[in-house]
Scaffold this motif. Structure first.
Motif, mmCIF file in Angstrom:
data_model
loop_
_atom_site.group_PDB
_atom_site.id
_atom_site.type_symbol
_atom_site.label_atom_id
_atom_site.label_comp_id
_atom_site.label_asym_id
_atom_site.label_seq_id
_atom_site.Cartn_x
_atom_site.Cartn_y
_atom_site.Cartn_z
ATOM 1 N N VAL A 57 -0.512 -1.906 -0.803
ATOM 2 C CA VAL A 57 0.067 -2.868 -1.729
ATOM 3 C C VAL A 57 -0.953 -3.211 -2.809
ATOM 4 N N ALA A 58 -0.514 -3.147 -4.053
ATOM 5 C CA ALA A 58 -1.321 -3.532 -5.221
ATOM 6 C C ALA A 58 -2.648 -2.784 -5.301
ATOM 7 N N PRO A 63 -6.895 3.128 -5.395
ATOM 8 C CA PRO A 63 -6.306 3.272 -4.060
ATOM 9 C C PRO A 63 -7.366 3.585 -3.020
ATOM 10 N N ARG A 64 -7.173 3.056 -1.810
ATOM 11 C CA ARG A 64 -8.120 3.311 -0.732
ATOM 12 C C ARG A 64 -7.537 4.207 0.348
ATOM 13 N N LEU A 65 -6.217 4.398 0.337
ATOM 14 C CA LEU A 65 -5.574 5.320 1.272
ATOM 15 C C LEU A 65 -5.250 6.627 0.550
ATOM 16 N N PRO A 66 -5.061 7.720 1.279
ATOM 17 C CA PRO A 66 -4.796 9.018 0.642
ATOM 18 C C PRO A 66 -3.566 8.962 -0.261
ATOM 19 N N LEU A 67 -3.647 9.612 -1.409
ATOM 20 C CA LEU A 67 -2.511 9.634 -2.330
ATOM 21 C C LEU A 67 -1.330 10.363 -1.706
ATOM 22 N N ASP A 68 -1.603 11.422 -0.986
ATOM 23 C CA ASP A 68 -0.540 12.205 -0.358
ATOM 24 C C ASP A 68 -0.075 11.520 0.921
ATOM 25 N N CYS A 71 2.810 5.335 0.620
ATOM 26 C CA CYS A 71 3.688 4.638 -0.323
ATOM 27 C C CYS A 71 2.872 3.539 -0.990
ATOM 28 N N PHE A 72 2.851 3.534 -2.321
ATOM 29 C CA PHE A 72 2.101 2.534 -3.082
ATOM 30 C C PHE A 72 3.074 1.602 -3.795
ATOM 31 N N VAL A 73 2.899 0.295 -3.575
ATOM 32 C CA VAL A 73 3.707 -0.726 -4.248
ATOM 33 C C VAL A 73 2.793 -1.526 -5.160
ATOM 34 N N ASP A 74 3.168 -1.658 -6.431
ATOM 35 C CA ASP A 74 2.339 -2.394 -7.381
ATOM 36 C C ASP A 74 3.215 -3.035 -8.433
ATOM 37 N N ASP A 106 3.060 2.263 9.917
ATOM 38 C CA ASP A 106 2.069 2.239 10.989
ATOM 39 C C ASP A 106 0.716 1.745 10.485
ATOM 40 N N LEU A 107 0.509 1.797 9.187
ATOM 41 C CA LEU A 107 -0.737 1.331 8.578
ATOM 42 C C LEU A 107 -0.385 0.640 7.270
ATOM 43 N N VAL A 108 -0.805 -0.614 7.128
ATOM 44 C CA VAL A 108 -0.533 -1.413 5.931
ATOM 45 C C VAL A 108 -1.863 -1.867 5.354
ATOM 46 N N CYS A 109 -2.059 -1.604 4.076
ATOM 47 C CA CYS A 109 -3.320 -1.925 3.407
ATOM 48 C C CYS A 109 -3.041 -2.820 2.203
ATOM 49 N N ALA A 110 -3.733 -3.961 2.130
ATOM 50 C CA ALA A 110 -3.588 -4.880 0.999
ATOM 51 C C ALA A 110 -4.959 -5.480 0.709
ATOM 52 N N LEU A 111 -5.724 -4.808 -0.145
ATOM 53 C CA LEU A 111 -7.082 -5.246 -0.464
ATOM 54 C C LEU A 111 -7.094 -6.012 -1.780
ATOM 55 N N ASP A 112 -7.851 -7.101 -1.798
ATOM 56 C CA ASP A 112 -8.048 -7.890 -3.025
ATOM 57 C C ASP A 112 -6.728 -8.381 -3.598
ATOM 58 N N ILE A 113 -5.845 -8.899 -2.756
ATOM 59 C CA ILE A 113 -4.547 -9.339 -3.255
ATOM 60 C C ILE A 113 -4.163 -10.738 -2.782
ATOM 61 N N LEU A 114 -4.460 -11.106 -1.529
ATOM 62 C CA LEU A 114 -4.028 -12.413 -1.017
ATOM 63 C C LEU A 114 -4.564 -13.566 -1.851
ATOM 64 N N GLU A 115 -5.766 -13.412 -2.389
ATOM 65 C CA GLU A 115 -6.361 -14.483 -3.195
ATOM 66 C C GLU A 115 -5.707 -14.625 -4.565
ATOM 67 N N HIS A 116 -4.814 -13.683 -4.916
ATOM 68 C CA HIS A 116 -4.158 -13.710 -6.219
ATOM 69 C C HIS A 116 -2.780 -14.366 -6.198
#
Length: 248
Positions: A57-58, A63-68, A71-74, A106-116
């Motif tokens: 997310v965002a 991006p920190r996860l593989p592009l391939d 799913c990227f949401v922004d 199975d894996l959810v990544c949200a870096l540098d977003i909660l503070e926004h």
């Protein structure tokens, strides 16, 4: 003059406007940097390989996860366009209303977003909703409200977290911290930050040239290796943490 303080009084509409104004322009001029260039990659590569259904997310253009296969949401159309051009699966959306089905990752990544975001509980509820039971979750948060600077305001932060507060908030949403790592690339020099803010405000094209060709390459080159530690770990003097969590 009193020191700047966290701006938790701002509502979501104001924060969205501030973040969109800063980041849409930033991503329109920035280069896409692949996940393997960041010091998070050695920690996340194996996690990603074992998680066929992945969401980030965002990510912007960092991006920190593989592009391939991710799913990227922004919110940024500029970032989504560049990610899609590199073969990534992209969806326009916000962390507070993710366009994803329940328990679908199975894996959810949200870096540098909660503070926004103003409603961080709503954001955490959405992350928990789309995570399958037992899913891995990767979050990062800046710590210590007393460490607030004008830079936090400039980049659209709403808050910094007391360590006990983020632990409690995550627990409220069935998210348990298993490991953490000291994280972050913010420059230590206040003069450098002030100069960067001035150029991004008044000379953005020149600032972006320096950012793309000098400061970001130097930042990547001098990243410190990250290492997981059990639980939250010691937080005194730590500016930001990367959190590896599990959905209960």
């Amino acid at each position: 003059m009193s020191p700047p303080r966290p701006a938790e009084s701002r509502n979501d509409a104001e924060l969205i406007l501030a973040n969109r104004g800063f980041y849409e322009s930033l991503w329109a001029r920035a280069k896409l940097i692949g996940p393997e260039r960041f010091n998070t990659w050695p920690l996340l590569r194996e996690l990603a390989a074992g998680a066929p259904r992945r969401l980030e997310v965002a990510p912007g253009l960092r991006p920190r996860l593989p592009l391939d296969g991710t799913c990227f949401v922004d919110l940024s159309h500029a970032a989504l366009h560049r990610l899609h051009a590199r073969g990534a699966s992209t969806v326009h959306g916000m962390i507070g209303a993710l366009p994803c089905a329940d328990a679908s990752f199975d894996l959810v990544c949200a870096l540098d977003i909660l503070e926004h975001v103003a409603d961080d509980d709503g954001a955490l509820a959405e992350l928990a909703r789309v995570a399958a039971p037992g899913a891995s979750m990767l979050l990062s948060v800046p710590l210590h409200p007393e460490a607030w600077t004008a830079f936090d305001d400039f980049v659209g932060h709403c808050r910094r977290y007391e360590p006990a507060r983020i632990v409690a908030k995550l627990a409220d949403h069935g998210i348990r911290i298993e490991h953490s790592a000291v994280y972050g690339m913010q420059p230590k020099s206040s003069r450098l930050l002030d100069l960067g803010q001035w150029y991004l405000t008044h000379r953005r094209e020149r600032a972006m040239w320096w950012y793309n060709h000098v400061f970001m390459p130097l930042g990547l080159r001098f990243q410190k290796p990250l290492q997981w530690r059990a639980g939250l770990g010691a937080t005194q003097g730590v500016d930001e943490l990367l959190l590896y969590c599990r959905r209960g």
